[in-house]
Write an enzyme that holds these catalytic residues in place. Structure first.
Site, PDB file in Angstrom:
ATOM      1  CE  LYS A 146      -1.284  -0.177   4.874  1.00 49.60           C
ATOM      2  NZ  LYS A 146      -0.019  -0.884   5.173  1.00 49.60           N
ATOM      3  NE  ARG A 151      -0.911  -0.167  11.344  1.00 50.44           N
ATOM      4  CZ  ARG A 151       0.070   0.279  10.601  1.00 50.44           C
ATOM      5  NH1 ARG A 151      -0.106   1.342   9.849  1.00 50.44           N
ATOM      6  NH2 ARG A 151       1.215  -0.329  10.593  1.00 50.44           N
ATOM      7  NE  ARG A 190       9.100  -2.709   4.260  1.00 45.77           N
ATOM      8  CZ  ARG A 190       7.841  -2.638   4.714  1.00 45.77           C
ATOM      9  NH1 ARG A 190       6.907  -2.149   3.927  1.00 45.77           N
ATOM     10  NH2 ARG A 190       7.522  -3.057   5.898  1.00 45.77           N
ATOM     11  NE  ARG A 229       9.234  -0.084   8.100  1.00 45.24           N
ATOM     12  CZ  ARG A 229       7.931  -0.070   7.873  1.00 45.24           C
ATOM     13  NH1 ARG A 229       7.475   0.351   6.705  1.00 45.24           N
ATOM     14  NH2 ARG A 229       7.087  -0.462   8.793  1.00 45.24           N
ATOM     15  NE  ARG A 240       5.452  -3.910  10.840  1.00 38.25           N
ATOM     16  CZ  ARG A 240       6.216  -3.883   9.749  1.00 38.25           C
ATOM     17  NH1 ARG A 240       7.425  -4.410   9.780  1.00 38.25           N
ATOM     18  NH2 ARG A 240       5.780  -3.333   8.658  1.00 38.25           N
TER      19      ARG A 240
HETATM   20  P1  AMP Z   1       3.713   1.347   8.779  1.00 36.96           P
HETATM   21  O1  AMP Z   1       4.818   2.104   8.131  1.00 36.96           O
HETATM   22  O2  AMP Z   1       2.340   1.801   8.373  1.00 36.96           O
HETATM   23  O3  AMP Z   1       3.871  -0.154   8.637  1.00 36.96           O
HETATM   24  O4  AMP Z   1       3.800   1.664  10.356  1.00 36.96           O
HETATM   25  C1  AMP Z   1       4.940   1.326  11.109  1.00 36.96           C
HETATM   26  C2  AMP Z   1       4.613   1.309  12.589  1.00 36.96           C
HETATM   27  O5  AMP Z   1       4.182   2.604  13.006  1.00 36.96           O
HETATM   28  C3  AMP Z   1       3.467   0.370  13.004  1.00 36.96           C
HETATM   29  O6  AMP Z   1       3.889  -0.966  13.191  1.00 36.96           O
HETATM   30  C4  AMP Z   1       3.017   1.018  14.312  1.00 36.96           C
HETATM   31  O7  AMP Z   1       3.907   0.740  15.372  1.00 36.96           O
HETATM   32  C5  AMP Z   1       3.134   2.496  13.982  1.00 36.96           C
HETATM   33  N1  AMP Z   1       1.882   3.015  13.364  1.00 36.96           N
HETATM   34  C6  AMP Z   1       1.702   3.455  12.086  1.00 36.96           C
HETATM   35  N2  AMP Z   1       0.444   3.852  11.890  1.00 36.96           N
HETATM   36  C7  AMP Z   1      -0.204   3.675  13.063  1.00 36.96           C
HETATM   37  C8  AMP Z   1      -1.539   3.877  13.492  1.00 36.96           C
HETATM   38  N3  AMP Z   1      -2.481   4.351  12.660  1.00 36.96           N
HETATM   39  N4  AMP Z   1      -1.835   3.574  14.786  1.00 36.96           N
HETATM   40  C9  AMP Z   1      -0.908   3.108  15.641  1.00 36.96           C
HETATM   41  N5  AMP Z   1       0.351   2.868  15.298  1.00 36.96           N
HETATM   42  C10 AMP Z   1       0.723   3.143  14.023  1.00 36.96           C
END
Ligand code: AMP
Length: 194
Positions: free
Chosen positions: A13, A88, A127, A133, A144
């Site tokens: 995404k 989320r 990735r 990351r 996750r």
């Molecule tokens: P992402 O890059 O979207 O995979 O987000 C990486 C990490 O950021 C996630 O595993 C969460 O720890 C935190 N995170 C991102 N978006 C949210 C959200 N909407 N609510 C809570 N934690 C978030």
């Protein structure tokens, strides 16, 4: 136009949102990117979020709402946006609805990118080779994915109940998935992507 992109970690995404940003001229708002930037800049938010991200858990809803409210208030978001990584969980979906209702800017479209768990693992491993990351290690990715299944997957039903959801198959190439998403948007919004 206001679009929410949904999908498991590694579903693509973020990649699709970046391409759609160019194509549709809408800002790509990724809460993961905003949080990683806050961590890098060592802001109070970053310091609070750092350990949570590294465990693959969710940053508290009230903190996220403040972050997203602030971002959606910026000038570039007034013409619409592509949300990636928010909402989320169901509580975030409800908060977002309330916020957008108050702003008079409801969600127009939610797109779920479907992908099988094996492809997710393979993509994230790939990735990890390029993006460095801290939360792309095997244990954290597993966590996750569990958090996704338990907390984020119900958000798909939330948008389906409101008649806003379309699912696209995310297993094809980047271009194929992009084409699927654009066709969803074109069919329902003729001329938008012309
Ligand atoms: P992402 O890059 O979207 O995979 O987000 C990486 C990490 O950021 C996630 O595993 C969460 O720890 C935190 N995170 C991102 N978006 C949210 C959200 N909407 N609510 C809570 N934690 C978030």
């Amino acid at each position: 136009m206001r679009i929410v992109l949904l999908g498991a970690p590694g579903s693509g995404k973020g990649t699709q949102a970046a391409l759609l940003q160019e194509r549709l001229g809408l800002p790509h708002i990724s809460t993961g990117v905003l949080l990683r930037k806050a961590v890098e800049d060592r802001t109070p938010l970053g310091q609070q979020a750092n350990a949570i991200i590294d465990r693959g858990e969710l940053v508290p809803d009230d903190v996220m709402l403040e972050l997203i409210e602030q971002r959606l208030g910026e000038a570039d978001a007034q013409k619409g946006f592509l949300l990636d990584g928010y909402p989320r969980n169901l509580s975030q979906a409800q908060s977002l609805d309330k916020l957008l209702e108050r702003l008079g800017q409801p969600v127009d479209e939610a797109i779920q990118i479907d992908i099988d768990p094996e492809s997710v693992i393979a993509r994230i491993a790939k990735r990890a080779e390029t993006e460095d990351r801290s939360d792309d290690t095997e244990d954290v990715v597993r966590n996750r994915m569990q958090v996704y299944e338990e907390q984020t997957a119900p958000v798909v039903g939330y948008y389906a109940e409101r008649g806003l959801l379309t699912r696209v198959l995310g297993t094809g190439s980047i271009e194929e998935v992009l084409r699927l998403i654009l066709s969803v948007l074109e069919i329902e919004h003729p001329g938008l992507t012309a």
